[in-house]
Write a protein that holds these residues in place. Sequence first.
Motif, PDB file in Angstrom:
ATOM      1  N   TYR A 147      59.563 -47.631  26.446  1.00 45.67           N
ATOM      2  CA  TYR A 147      58.787 -46.735  25.601  1.00 45.67           C
ATOM      3  C   TYR A 147      58.111 -47.216  24.344  1.00 45.67           C
ATOM      4  O   TYR A 147      56.729 -46.954  24.186  1.00 45.67           O
ATOM      5  CB  TYR A 147      59.978 -45.602  25.251  1.00 45.67           C
ATOM      6  CG  TYR A 147      58.931 -44.435  24.835  1.00 45.67           C
ATOM      7  CD1 TYR A 147      58.194 -43.393  25.628  1.00 45.67           C
ATOM      8  CD2 TYR A 147      58.495 -44.314  23.461  1.00 45.67           C
ATOM      9  CE1 TYR A 147      57.446 -42.453  25.299  1.00 45.67           C
ATOM     10  CE2 TYR A 147      57.640 -43.101  23.021  1.00 45.67           C
ATOM     11  CZ  TYR A 147      57.083 -42.306  24.069  1.00 45.67           C
ATOM     12  OH  TYR A 147      56.355 -41.596  23.606  1.00 45.67           O
ATOM     13  N   PHE A 148      58.798 -48.064  23.824  1.00 48.12           N
ATOM     14  CA  PHE A 148      58.143 -48.562  22.354  1.00 48.12           C
ATOM     15  C   PHE A 148      56.912 -49.472  22.661  1.00 48.12           C
ATOM     16  O   PHE A 148      56.005 -49.203  22.188  1.00 48.12           O
ATOM     17  CB  PHE A 148      59.100 -49.208  21.521  1.00 48.12           C
ATOM     18  CG  PHE A 148      58.698 -49.646  20.228  1.00 48.12           C
ATOM     19  CD1 PHE A 148      58.618 -48.830  19.022  1.00 48.12           C
ATOM     20  CD2 PHE A 148      58.209 -50.882  19.916  1.00 48.12           C
ATOM     21  CE1 PHE A 148      58.161 -49.237  17.868  1.00 48.12           C
ATOM     22  CE2 PHE A 148      57.814 -51.399  18.942  1.00 48.12           C
ATOM     23  CZ  PHE A 148      57.677 -50.362  17.650  1.00 48.12           C
ATOM     24  N   ALA A 149      57.176 -50.080  23.693  1.00 51.67           N
ATOM     25  CA  ALA A 149      56.150 -51.257  24.119  1.00 51.67           C
ATOM     26  C   ALA A 149      55.207 -50.411  24.762  1.00 51.67           C
ATOM     27  O   ALA A 149      53.519 -50.653  24.577  1.00 51.67           O
ATOM     28  CB  ALA A 149      56.677 -52.247  25.285  1.00 51.67           C
ATOM     29  N   LEU A 150      55.162 -49.500  25.741  1.00 51.32           N
ATOM     30  CA  LEU A 150      54.107 -48.581  26.082  1.00 51.32           C
ATOM     31  C   LEU A 150      53.529 -47.739  25.226  1.00 51.32           C
ATOM     32  O   LEU A 150      52.403 -47.321  25.202  1.00 51.32           O
ATOM     33  CB  LEU A 150      54.641 -47.736  27.404  1.00 51.32           C
ATOM     34  CG  LEU A 150      55.316 -48.516  28.532  1.00 51.32           C
ATOM     35  CD1 LEU A 150      55.679 -47.575  29.503  1.00 51.32           C
ATOM     36  CD2 LEU A 150      54.038 -49.458  29.325  1.00 51.32           C
ATOM     37  N   ALA A 151      54.164 -46.971  24.225  1.00 50.42           N
ATOM     38  CA  ALA A 151      53.614 -46.441  22.973  1.00 50.42           C
ATOM     39  C   ALA A 151      52.656 -47.134  22.382  1.00 50.42           C
ATOM     40  O   ALA A 151      51.489 -46.669  21.985  1.00 50.42           O
ATOM     41  CB  ALA A 151      54.733 -45.911  21.913  1.00 50.42           C
ATOM     42  N   LYS A 152      52.820 -48.297  22.194  1.00 52.26           N
ATOM     43  CA  LYS A 152      51.870 -49.316  21.270  1.00 52.26           C
ATOM     44  C   LYS A 152      50.698 -49.620  22.176  1.00 52.26           C
ATOM     45  O   LYS A 152      49.623 -49.786  21.789  1.00 52.26           O
ATOM     46  CB  LYS A 152      52.517 -50.666  20.991  1.00 52.26           C
ATOM     47  CG  LYS A 152      53.676 -50.342  19.781  1.00 52.26           C
ATOM     48  CD  LYS A 152      52.871 -49.694  18.689  1.00 52.26           C
ATOM     49  CE  LYS A 152      54.103 -49.616  17.704  1.00 52.26           C
ATOM     50  NZ  LYS A 152      53.760 -48.990  16.374  1.00 52.26           N
TER      51      LYS A 152
END
Length: 78
Positions: A26-31
């Motif tokens: 989620y963190f990677a995709l959010a960025k």
Amino acid sequence: MKMSNKVYDVLKYIALILLPALGTLYFALAKIWGFPYAAEVVGTISAIDAFLGALLKISTDNYNKGETDETEEGVSNE
């Protein structure tokens, strides 16, 4: 608190593999894609993971204490 081996194994998989991977994803995709609330979502996942880890530790300690008590009473674990 004691739980069956199957429940323990599933919760351990969730705590060690699934939740950390989900938080990272989620963190990677959010960025990359601009998903909202990256820090809040990952913080929530991390808090749940820490709580689950604490429950698993308590369960493990209770299980090991039970084995120690049986061994001290002269009961074989075989």
